[in-house]
Write an enzyme that holds these catalytic residues in place. Structure first.
Site, PDB file in Angstrom:
ATOM      1  N   ASN A  16       5.147  -3.628  -8.198  1.00 35.36           N
ATOM      2  CA  ASN A  16       5.561  -4.386  -7.013  1.00 35.36           C
ATOM      3  C   ASN A  16       6.105  -5.766  -7.365  1.00 35.36           C
ATOM      4  OD1 ASN A  16       3.957  -3.610  -3.892  1.00 35.36           O
ATOM      5  ND2 ASN A  16       4.498  -2.185  -5.498  1.00 35.36           N
ATOM      6  N   ASN A  63       1.800  -8.936  -0.321  1.00 36.62           N
ATOM      7  CA  ASN A  63       2.860  -8.178   0.345  1.00 36.62           C
ATOM      8  C   ASN A  63       2.237  -7.029   1.136  1.00 36.62           C
ATOM      9  OD1 ASN A  63       5.182  -5.669  -0.642  1.00 36.62           O
ATOM     10  ND2 ASN A  63       5.533  -7.154   0.953  1.00 36.62           N
ATOM     11  N   ARG A  71       6.647   6.071  -9.299  1.00 36.18           N
ATOM     12  CA  ARG A  71       5.742   5.962  -8.153  1.00 36.18           C
ATOM     13  C   ARG A  71       5.323   7.344  -7.655  1.00 36.18           C
ATOM     14  NH1 ARG A  71       6.408   0.821  -4.313  1.00 36.18           N
ATOM     15  NH2 ARG A  71       4.938   2.140  -3.189  1.00 36.18           N
ATOM     16  N   HIS A 104      11.411  -4.741   3.670  1.00 40.65           N
ATOM     17  CA  HIS A 104       9.969  -4.966   3.594  1.00 40.65           C
ATOM     18  C   HIS A 104       9.517  -5.554   2.263  1.00 40.65           C
ATOM     19  CE1 HIS A 104       5.862  -4.406   4.839  1.00 40.65           C
ATOM     20  NE2 HIS A 104       5.586  -3.557   3.869  1.00 40.65           N
ATOM     21  N   TRP A 105      10.393  -5.570   1.276  1.00 40.65           N
ATOM     22  CA  TRP A 105      10.006  -5.888  -0.095  1.00 40.65           C
ATOM     23  C   TRP A 105      10.719  -7.137  -0.562  1.00 40.65           C
ATOM     24  CZ3 TRP A 105      10.301  -1.876  -4.640  1.00 40.65           C
ATOM     25  CH2 TRP A 105       9.050  -1.804  -5.251  1.00 40.65           C
ATOM     26  N   GLY A 120       0.782  -1.231   0.000  1.00 43.34           N
ATOM     27  CA  GLY A 120       0.000   0.000   0.000  1.00 43.34           C
ATOM     28  C   GLY A 120       0.811   1.276   0.000  1.00 43.34           C
ATOM     29  N   GLY A 121       2.095   1.222  -0.340  1.00 46.56           N
ATOM     30  CA  GLY A 121       2.907   2.429  -0.374  1.00 46.56           C
ATOM     31  C   GLY A 121       2.452   3.407  -1.433  1.00 46.56           C
TER      32      GLY A 121
END
Length: 286
Positions: free
Chosen positions: A46, A105, A185, A263-264, A37-38
């Site tokens: 993603n 994710n 992004r 986180h990814w 959700g970034g």
């Protein structure tokens, strides 16, 4: 717009009152990849390092979740995970898929887990990477999550704020993120519809916060869906301790802690992620 309407390889699928943008590749059992959700996130950005590898063995379905990409921008902020889970279930219905593997994710991981709890009959196997909603009422948010939730606050979205979040919080090695990705992004994050109605924001009220803490859901201990949790050991957005909490509660949950990773996981360690995920999804369920 209808199922058949498309731009390039992406098409819009009507799900209830929404349009959901979807990219598909490959053939075989259906695997739905749900992104985080970034700011400025989308399905293909993603999972850019995973789709082709997984499509060698599966029918890979990559939606932009509601609020992101080319999908409709409205989300029920009183129960966001439940709303997203319902949207994914509706997408499966629209595509004529009875059961699918779900890979999620962060924000998408929370949606995947919520759908698994709500409708376990629709989910064959589940892969989660640093999912949201794990123990959110137990400890204060991490600095990375605070920056994520504050992106549209204050002076509003800026390229500097997004770059700091991506390079300092999202991944372990910020220098590995190309400038082009940050710019793409950022441009997506300043879509006027998104700025007017940010899809990911601080929970409004205790009831919403409690709904978003999936560890409080008593159904976890009865969840029979085979689950693989991959969590970066250096995740600065969602605490890696969440992985052990899930493994302790879910009776069929395997946990893999990924060293030197943030986180990814799917982007930072694509070869590892692709091989582990393909092998896990190919196992026969009992």
């Amino acid at each position: 717009m209808s199922v058949g309407e498309s731009t390039a390889e992406q098409r819009l699928v009507r799900v209830g009152a929404r349009d959901i943008a979807v990219t598909e590749r490959g053939a075989g059992e259906a695997v739905v990849l749900l992104h985080g959700g970034g700011p400025g996130a989308s399905g293909m950005s993603n999972y850019a390092r995973n789709v082709d590898a997984l499509a060698q063995r599966f029918r890979v379905i990559v939606p932009d979740l509601p609020g992101y990409g080319r999908s409709s921008k409205d989300i029920d902020q009183s129960d966001p995970f439940g709303d997203l889970a319902g949207a994914v279930r509706g997408l499966l219905d629209a595509l004529g898929i009875d059961r699918a593997h779900l890979v999620g994710n962060s924000y998408g991981g929370a949606a995947a887990l919520r759908l698994t709890l709500d409708r376990p009959d629709r989910v064959k196997r589940l892969v989660l990477m640093g999912p949201g909603g794990i123990g959110t009422t137990r400890r204060p948010p991490t600095p990375g999550l605070k920056r994520l939730l504050a992106y549209y606050g204050g002076e509003g979205p800026t390229r500097a704020k997004l770059e700091r979040f991506i390079r300092d919080d999202l991944v372990y090695d910020g220098t590995a993120v190309p400038v082009e990705m940050i710019e793409e992004r950022y441009q997506a994050s300043i879509d006027p519809e998104v700025v007017a109605n940010p899809p990911l924001r601080r929970p409004a009220g205790l009831r919403t916060l409690l709904r978003m803490d999936l560890l409080r859901d008593q159904r976890l201990s009865r969840a029979a869906t085979p689950t693989l949790v991959l969590w970066g050991a250096d995740d600065k957005v969602n605490r890696p301790s969440g992985g052990l909490l899930l493994a302790e509660r879910m009776p069929r949950c395997d946990l893999y802690l990924v060293a030197g990773t943030g986180h990814w996981v799917q982007w930072e360690r694509p070869d590892l992620f692709n091989s582990l995920t393909a092998a896990f999804l190919s196992e026969e369920s009992e």
